[in-house]
Design an enzyme around this catalytic site. Sequence first.
Site, short mmCIF file in Angstrom:
data_model
loop_
_atom_site.label_atom_id
_atom_site.label_comp_id
_atom_site.label_asym_id
_atom_site.label_seq_id
_atom_site.Cartn_x
_atom_site.Cartn_y
_atom_site.Cartn_z
N CYS A 119 -3.14 -2.36 -0.79
CA CYS A 119 -4.32 -1.74 -1.39
C CYS A 119 -4.52 -0.33 -0.87
O CYS A 119 -4.80 0.59 -1.64
CB CYS A 119 -5.56 -2.59 -1.11
SG CYS A 119 -7.09 -1.87 -1.76
N CYS B 121 -11.39 -9.00 0.62
CA CYS B 121 -12.66 -8.63 -0.01
C CYS B 121 -12.88 -9.26 -1.37
O CYS B 121 -14.02 -9.47 -1.78
CB CYS B 121 -12.77 -7.10 -0.11
SG CYS B 121 -11.55 -6.33 -1.21
#
Length: 369
Positions: free
Chosen positions: A95, A193
């Site tokens: 990410c 997340c």
Amino acid sequence: MAEKPRIALGMSGGVDSAVSAALLMRAGYEVVGVTCLFFDDETALGAQADAKAVCDLLGIAHVVWDCAPAFEAAVIEPFVGDYASGLTPSPCVSCNARCKIPSLIACADSLACAWVATGHYARVARLTKNNRFVIKTALDASKDQSYMLAQLSQDQLARLVFPLGGTTKAEVRIIAQDLGFSVADKPESQDVCFIKGGYVDFLKERGLADEAGAIVNAAGEVLGQHTGLFRYTLGQRKGIGVAAGEPYYVIGKRRETKELVVGFHDETTISEVLVGKVNWMAFDAPPQPLECMVKLRYRSRPAACVVSSVDGGVDVAAEGGDAASAAAADEHAHVRVQLRSPQPTTAPGQYAVFYQGETLLGSGVIVSC
């Protein structure tokens, strides 16, 4: 009077990015707080509100940047695909390199910001011998996040500033309290997340189906049944579902036969790993052989190793891997990482991150172990 350098700071709504804003202002930057919106839910909207409150208190601009489509394509879809292939991915590493930092740079460009910053605990340095940018570990070793930044490119590193690299978490909390930030005591998020419940439920919601198979030992003896290889990761001890006089650990997956391979503790160590998709920071190509330290998981201790090149087109199966490992392999060059002493097993799909002292040399995806 010279204009202040303009910098876009990624603000997640936590204490680290809040204090980063204050430190950048003290260092003479004109700071624009940027909250990258990766998904639209109650938690994300709350984080956005917390970030804006800090920006309002400091008197700086706050911008929300929609990253949801990029996050879906660059992070979530590969995460699900890797699990479907029998791998255990590390989504935060990918990410940062493929979504978070590129999105922040895109926002910075739209705001005429020459620099970008985040609240990561790490440092950026430039090597005098070859002028290349590298990541160095943070002063606070307990909070060091260099591993999570190991796939960043030279172009990305050239624009990055990490204000917290030389501070400790305790100091950050004190600064936040002194400045009256409402997030001064906000707890840290430790989980992936985008997964709010268990990762198995998330994967099933994303289309992964239970596929029953046998639980076997290394000799092929059937010990029990499992309901899906994606439910397990190499090195796992709890929740396997078979009992013995001593605990079993997951030591392998055979996707072709849907077998989950388990063994006892003395079967869980490894002596080498094969690594693909290598991103070297400290050099274009490493010296051969390369003596360094390697971390095989984010929380693992660095281990001494020797890194050597392997020709492209390697037969992964011949190296002890399987079809799942082959799916993760880079189609070009690989490196073999020989460990100076046996280490706890890791999982294909995780990152091997190489260090010399406090300098991060490079990293790659573990193909087989």
